[in-house]
Design an enzyme around this catalytic site. Sequence first.
Site, mmCIF file in Angstrom:
data_model
loop_
_atom_site.group_PDB
_atom_site.id
_atom_site.type_symbol
_atom_site.label_atom_id
_atom_site.label_comp_id
_atom_site.label_asym_id
_atom_site.label_seq_id
_atom_site.Cartn_x
_atom_site.Cartn_y
_atom_site.Cartn_z
ATOM 1 N N ASP A 1 0.884 -1.267 0.006
ATOM 2 C CA ASP A 1 -0.147 -0.038 0.258
ATOM 3 C C ASP A 1 0.879 1.149 -0.496
ATOM 4 O O ASP A 1 2.141 0.814 -0.147
ATOM 5 C CB ASP A 1 -1.044 0.003 1.090
ATOM 6 C CG ASP A 1 -2.091 0.386 0.583
ATOM 7 O OD1 ASP A 1 -2.451 2.027 0.981
ATOM 8 O OD2 ASP A 1 -2.974 0.270 0.878
ATOM 9 N N HIS B 1 -3.237 5.744 3.692
ATOM 10 C CA HIS B 1 -4.568 4.795 3.087
ATOM 11 C C HIS B 1 -4.159 3.535 4.108
ATOM 12 O O HIS B 1 -4.572 2.848 4.139
ATOM 13 C CB HIS B 1 -4.364 4.198 1.909
ATOM 14 C CG HIS B 1 -5.310 3.837 0.942
ATOM 15 N ND1 HIS B 1 -5.361 2.608 0.571
ATOM 16 C CD2 HIS B 1 -6.484 3.747 0.481
ATOM 17 C CE1 HIS B 1 -6.226 1.647 0.451
ATOM 18 N NE2 HIS B 1 -7.090 2.985 0.328
ATOM 19 N N SER C 1 -11.044 -0.832 -0.778
ATOM 20 C CA SER C 1 -9.918 -0.930 0.112
ATOM 21 C C SER C 1 -10.161 -1.680 1.695
ATOM 22 O O SER C 1 -9.673 -2.933 1.776
ATOM 23 C CB SER C 1 -9.178 0.293 0.395
ATOM 24 O OG SER C 1 -8.203 0.611 -0.656
#
Length: 531
Positions: free
Chosen positions: A222, A267, A469
């Site tokens: 990520d 994120h 996600s």
Amino acid sequence: MEQVSHAHSSTPATRRRRSVRVLGATLLTGLLLGGAVPYVTGNGGTYLSYLVLDERTDAEGAEHAGEQARALGGRVVQDYPQIGAVLAYAGPRFAEKLRQRPGIAAVGATRTVPVPSPPRPLAGAGFDAHAGGAGAAGAPGPAGDAVERADDSTPTVPDPGERTDWNLAMIGALDRPAGRTAALLRPPVGTAGNAAEQPSADRAGALPTAGQLAGVTVAVLDSGVDDTHPDLRAAVDPAASASCADGRPDSRDGAWRPDPAINESGHGTHVAGIVGAARDGRGVTGVAPGVRIAAVRLLGPLGQYYAENIVCGMIWAADHGARAINDSYFADPWKYNCPEDADQAALAAAVGRAVAYAQRKGAVVVASAGNDGQDLNAGREDRRSPNDRTTAPPEDRRLGTECIRLPGELPGVVTVTAVDRDGRPALYSNHGRGKVSLAAPGGDPDGGNQGAIVSDWPGGRYAALAGTSMSAAHVTGAVAVVAARHPDWGPDRITAALARAAAANGCDRTLPLGCQDRDYYGAGILILPAD
């Protein structure tokens, strides 16, 4: 990244374009001033990055691919002996010439915007730097390295104290019921004194101990993970973590942490929290608290997840024993890669080799389905590609089903759609019968703390996000739970157990739209298997 904006925020596409423009200008300014930037200043030449695949998928193939690339003036910066490929930098006609060489299977430019030079030499990088090692838990570097300001479009929330976890109740990962509005698809494990809230027989022993989970490594590929966050400092394994932000494994201390200069770099911390945040009464709890997390940063300095970054990250995770690999993003610069385009076909082949390598090494590869609300079995429009340009607008592409998202549409990948807290398909979630594997909590982008997924955010903070996600991260945590209970099981057996449990979930009796609608749910909504 596969998260959805809040209603009052700019869109992910807008944020990415803004980030690319700003960072592109920063890169140019740094070059002019001689500052510390990721590329070596050259003599005015321009380069594209290329993945070169040999017909042989082993170390000899990588050696041959490198020799052929150098013979045409390419500068090889990374070998991938595990899959018979190399990463090279060269001029714009390099691929066309190299494809004619004997033994070369495919060559593809991984970007559309040239850079001044190949990246600087990287001391201490390599796939074997810590392979098989087990580092001390929670050994971060200087705390200041991990602290970042939240993105302007990502408001943080107060410490939830492990109270905003409807998502865990939905999948059977809690020992108490969630709020009244959450879809509880099986009886939760309850508290004493109420027979209706007692553990059901099919839930007995479903949750492994922290000791069992400590023997399982999962990789979060990520934007980077803040391993100084209180929820994650004991989970992230430094010896299994690295940066692959330019296609080369950088295992130096802290390289896996988010880059505060890049939008949405929090994120990965949010995703990691869903997978394995500690159960300690503070913050949030992950699906698999106690699991070891290999933090692998893919997000590059220009805000892109280029194919070489994915290849590097997938191989690194596989070589460091990951039982599950979470991929909550899509490959840049092409949102969908089409086989009729030689460059895109090569990128799909390279990422496909890396995914297959990870699967052979024992990893379940989990990916988000995407947030475009598209049927992956139908023709579609792509108005976001290529997304690495700083000036010209993206192309308006009309695509058929032969064009695929990477890595979510590759063979054997567990692709996850999103549902809200009522168990209904999220409007933003991609879907498609035979294209998606499971559904899992993704939340409502306008639902606030009670409707979105609350998880960790860099700097010891928390944020409420929604998207596929988040859904993928729940499945990755569930893989860890099954692997902890059954350390001898391989990827196929683990995914089959998750599919069986989802199919037997009984949500067709609970929801207006039955979970057997495979277009949206795949096998069904995720539930932790009872055995």
